[in-house]
Each structure stands twice: as C-alpha cells, then as structure tokens.
Design a protein around this motif. Structure first.
Motif, PDB file in Angstrom:
ATOM      1  N   ILE A  84       0.887  -1.163  -0.067  1.00 13.00           N
ATOM      2  CA  ILE A  84      -0.031   0.101   0.021  1.00 13.00           C
ATOM      3  C   ILE A  84       0.686   1.396  -0.026  1.00 13.00           C
ATOM      4  O   ILE A  84       0.544   2.174  -0.699  1.00 13.00           O
ATOM      5  CB  ILE A  84      -0.900  -0.056   1.224  1.00 13.00           C
ATOM      6  N   SER A  88       0.694   3.630  -3.620  1.00 16.79           N
ATOM      7  CA  SER A  88       0.147   4.941  -3.341  1.00 16.79           C
ATOM      8  C   SER A  88       1.027   6.030  -3.762  1.00 16.79           C
ATOM      9  O   SER A  88       0.829   6.947  -4.484  1.00 16.79           O
ATOM     10  CB  SER A  88      -0.309   4.969  -1.770  1.00 16.79           C
ATOM     11  N   TYR A 154      -5.210   2.644  -7.104  1.00 17.21           N
ATOM     12  CA  TYR A 154      -4.744   4.246  -6.719  1.00 17.21           C
ATOM     13  C   TYR A 154      -4.871   4.913  -7.949  1.00 17.21           C
ATOM     14  O   TYR A 154      -5.131   6.261  -7.833  1.00 17.21           O
ATOM     15  CB  TYR A 154      -3.398   4.131  -6.188  1.00 17.21           C
ATOM     16  N   PHE A 185      -2.822  11.591   0.854  1.00 20.46           N
ATOM     17  CA  PHE A 185      -2.999  10.294   1.308  1.00 20.46           C
ATOM     18  C   PHE A 185      -4.147  10.043   2.424  1.00 20.46           C
ATOM     19  O   PHE A 185      -4.824   9.189   2.042  1.00 20.46           O
ATOM     20  CB  PHE A 185      -1.520   9.962   2.219  1.00 20.46           C
ATOM     21  N   LEU A 188      -7.244   9.423   0.474  1.00 20.41           N
ATOM     22  CA  LEU A 188      -7.238   8.008  -0.041  1.00 20.41           C
ATOM     23  C   LEU A 188      -8.016   7.044   0.739  1.00 20.41           C
ATOM     24  O   LEU A 188      -7.490   5.727   0.594  1.00 20.41           O
ATOM     25  CB  LEU A 188      -6.025   7.719  -0.780  1.00 20.41           C
ATOM     26  N   THR A 192      -7.395   3.087   0.095  1.00 23.17           N
ATOM     27  CA  THR A 192      -6.375   2.477   0.696  1.00 23.17           C
ATOM     28  C   THR A 192      -6.871   1.043   1.795  1.00 23.17           C
ATOM     29  O   THR A 192      -6.354   0.009   1.675  1.00 23.17           O
ATOM     30  CB  THR A 192      -5.742   3.353   1.865  1.00 23.17           C
TER      31      THR A 192
END
Length: 273
Positions: A84, A88, A154, A185, A188, A192
C-alpha cells in the motif's frame, strides 16, 4: 400483481436459490465440525447427538494453529502494508506527471496482473540474496504480487483528487513528502482500506507460494497447516472441518468489517481518473 412485482419476486427467488450453493457448504462445514469423528464421516445434514465444542480446542492444539495464525498474520499484514505504501506513492507520481515514460511504466505494471510468478527464478534470486526460507523473503514476494492491482486502484482514485490541493500545499511550504502524506494520502482512505484488505486476503489465502518458498514447518501459515493437518488426520473429518472454519474465520471477519470500503474503493478506483 403487476409485471414489475412478478419480476422482482422471480429475481428474489432465483437469488435465494443461487445463494444455496454457498450456504449449503457453509452449513455442512459448521454442523460437521461439531460432530464426533464417526458422525462427521457420514457427511450428512443431521444435527449431532451431542455438540462437540471441544473439537475446536483440540484442532487448535493438534494443528499448531496459534503459531500458524501469527505466521500468517505477520506475512499478510506486513506485505499488505508495504504494498500500500509503495503503490500509493508510485500512483501519485504517475498521475501527477503523465509523460510518455510514466504512461509506459503504468502500462508495465499491468504485466503483473497477467504474468504468472516464475517460482524457479524467484527461488534462485532469494537464494542469491540469502532470503530463502525467511519471513523477509516471503513478505517481499507477497508485497510485490499485490503491487499491480493496487496501482490500478490508486491510479484511478488519485485522478479525482484536485491538483489545486497540491498547489495550495506547496504555496504553504509543503515539500513533496509532506504534500503526499499530510494532504493527499488521508483522502485515499476508501481505496487504501480496499487495497490493504485485498492484498491481505491474497497473502493469507496463498497456498502455492509458501509451499515453494518456505520449507520450514515453523514458518508455515494457516493455509499450509491445513494441508499438513489433512495428511495426518485424513480420516478425522470433524477435525478437518473445524480447522477449515478456524482458518476462514479471521479473513471473513476482516472482509465483513471492510466491506463498505471495498465497494467504495473498487467502484471509485475503476471509474475515476
């Protein structure tokens, strides 16, 4: 009764009939896990004479499931987290700088969705870097296997994040690292959680990769423990059903808790960008 009402009733009946293909095996698993060995060997739908709740404690002890559980938890959690974090950041750069090289790199990631893992060359590489039969090696492999699909999720989701946020953060003095982790972030979260759960489930349920890359009993996860357990207790179907339920239960709980985010993340990541 109107035509629409008839259609909805027929649709509901068909849905219930199709769900039986899932509900019946689950019922058989649960009910036979609570029987004695002789009762479970008949594989019938009847309730046991006496519910054998002690089967679960016995299966945990005989199958060494506590140790296997923490092995699977370690490999799945760490590999999903690495995947992740890496994907990302990579997707953010690919989205914000859509030049020809980044487009090529983005398309290159898709090879990971269709190309199978070559176990012979992977084992050779792990041996060269002295990571064969180690948690570090298998975690890196799981993380790598989860990268292509996570990048796809993503990439679509980050495309919906306005560039004006980047510009405002840079004007306020944010560097690239702070811009991503403090501004982008947190936005997201749905994708995520989706990516983490799917990568976690993929690593948890993977049987073949640990079978080839881990040759030590003390490092095997729960899925491989079922295989070994079945080889020893192939006549004790009550124990086999019990250990299957204990293996599926953690991922089922995780999926139920994150189902709302999975739906949001999958739909958003597929259509945005």
């Amino acid at each position: 009764m109107t035509r629409n009402a008839i259609y909805l009733n027929v649709k509901e009946i068909l849905t219930w009939l199709l769900s039986l293909s899932v509900l019946i095996p689950i019922y058989l698993l649960i009910i036979n896990s609570l029987k004695t060995s002789s009762e479970a060997n008949t594989m019938n739908f009847q309730f046991p004479d006496i519910f054998q709740w002690s089967n679960y404690a016995e299966a945990i002890d005989k199958g060494n499931l506590v140790h296997s559980f923490f092995n699977s938890l370690l490999m799945s959690t760490v590999s999903a987290a690495i995947s992740i974090i890496v994907t990302s950041m990579a997707a953010f750069i690919l989205v914000r700088n859509k030049d020809k090289w980044n487009k090529f790199i983005y398309n290159y990631f898709f090879l990971g969705l269709v190309a199978p893992l070559n176990y012979v060359s992977t084992i050779k590489v792990l041996q060269m870097v002295h990571l064969q039969n180690t948690f570090t090696g298998i975690i890196l492999i799981f993380a790598t296997l989860g990268i292509p699909f996570a990048v796809f999720l993503y990439y679509g989701f980050i495309g919906s994040v306005p560039r004006e946020l980047d510009e405002a953060a840079i004007i306020d003095g944010c560097g690239l690292g702070r811009l991503f982790f403090n501004v982008v972030f947190p936005l997201l979260k749905p994708v995520t959680i989706t990516g983490f759960i799917l990568n976690f489930l993929g690593a948890w349920n993977d049987f073949v990769t640990p079978l080839y890359l881990l040759n030590r009993q003390d490092k095997l996860g729960m899925i491989n423990s079922i295989y070994n357990f079945f080889g020893v207790h192939f006549n004790d179907w009550n124990m086999i059903f019990t250990i299957i339920i204990l293996t599926v239960l953690p991922v089922l709980i995780l999926y139920i808790l994150g189902q709302r985010y999975i739906i949001t993340g999958m739909t958003s990541g597929s259509v945005k960008g």
